[in-house]
Write a protein that holds these residues in place. Sequence first.
Motif, short mmCIF file in Angstrom:
data_model
loop_
_atom_site.label_atom_id
_atom_site.label_comp_id
_atom_site.label_asym_id
_atom_site.label_seq_id
_atom_site.Cartn_x
_atom_site.Cartn_y
_atom_site.Cartn_z
N GLU A 74 0.81 -1.21 0.00
CA GLU A 74 0.00 0.00 0.00
C GLU A 74 0.85 1.27 0.00
O GLU A 74 0.55 2.23 -0.70
CB GLU A 74 -0.92 -0.01 1.22
N ASN A 75 1.92 1.29 0.75
CA ASN A 75 2.72 2.51 0.86
C ASN A 75 3.60 2.76 -0.36
O ASN A 75 4.30 3.76 -0.41
CB ASN A 75 3.56 2.50 2.13
N TYR A 76 3.57 1.89 -1.36
CA TYR A 76 4.38 2.08 -2.56
C TYR A 76 3.80 3.18 -3.46
O TYR A 76 4.52 3.87 -4.14
CB TYR A 76 4.49 0.77 -3.33
N VAL A 77 2.48 3.30 -3.46
CA VAL A 77 1.82 4.28 -4.32
C VAL A 77 1.44 5.49 -3.47
O VAL A 77 0.55 5.41 -2.63
CB VAL A 77 0.57 3.70 -5.00
N TRP A 78 2.13 6.60 -3.71
CA TRP A 78 1.84 7.84 -2.99
C TRP A 78 0.54 8.42 -3.52
O TRP A 78 0.25 8.36 -4.70
CB TRP A 78 2.97 8.85 -3.16
N ASN A 79 -0.26 9.01 -2.63
CA ASN A 79 -1.55 9.61 -3.01
C ASN A 79 -2.44 8.60 -3.72
O ASN A 79 -2.95 8.85 -4.80
CB ASN A 79 -1.35 10.85 -3.88
N LEU A 80 -2.60 7.45 -3.10
CA LEU A 80 -3.39 6.36 -3.69
C LEU A 80 -4.78 6.84 -4.10
O LEU A 80 -5.33 6.38 -5.10
CB LEU A 80 -3.47 5.20 -2.70
N GLN A 81 -5.35 7.76 -3.35
CA GLN A 81 -6.70 8.25 -3.66
C GLN A 81 -6.75 8.99 -5.01
O GLN A 81 -7.82 9.21 -5.55
CB GLN A 81 -7.25 9.13 -2.53
N ARG A 82 -5.60 9.32 -5.57
CA ARG A 82 -5.56 10.01 -6.87
C ARG A 82 -5.34 9.05 -8.04
O ARG A 82 -5.18 9.49 -9.17
CB ARG A 82 -4.47 11.07 -6.87
N VAL A 83 -5.35 7.77 -7.76
CA VAL A 83 -5.26 6.79 -8.84
C VAL A 83 -6.62 6.75 -9.52
O VAL A 83 -7.66 6.70 -8.86
CB VAL A 83 -4.86 5.40 -8.29
#
Length: 176
Positions: A74-83
Amino acid sequence: DLKKVNWKSNTVLNEILQILRLNHHELENKILILDGFDEISMGDNSKKLLNQLYQELKSLNLIENFTLIITCRENYVWNLQRVECNYITLQIWDSEQIRSFCKIYAKKNRSRISTSTINSILENKEILGTPLILYMVLALNISIDKEGSIVDVYDKIFSLEGGIYDRCIDNKSFAD
């Protein structure tokens, strides 16, 4: 093996398909799983790559007839909510889910998991409540008495003595 893909390219999907020897039409009604996305060295560009893949699929009208599953920490993708695409974040199990899993695991493996082991798991559920980690700990019969961190658990799981590699070597000819 996708190590030859240029992940910074503007045509990542085409590169993946070329390696898999597939064309766009062959993706219809298929599922492609890219496991270990977090092992790609992308820096802060992982979100950009996910959005790029999504846009490529969208432009090919494959969004409805094709599924791309990408696994990563999970912490690999910064700003996951913007995917731009849909995503699922797996959560640590609660106490009841852990107990239920241990009960079912023991039944299926005709084994017994002691109350003290279950209590140790529950005391360390931030580490051992991750389904895959819990499964590996139980399957490898790893001692979990004094776990301080996930790193300690990984060290035991991937240890050359008593860990997953040791078990694989025991069950397969080393030459293979």
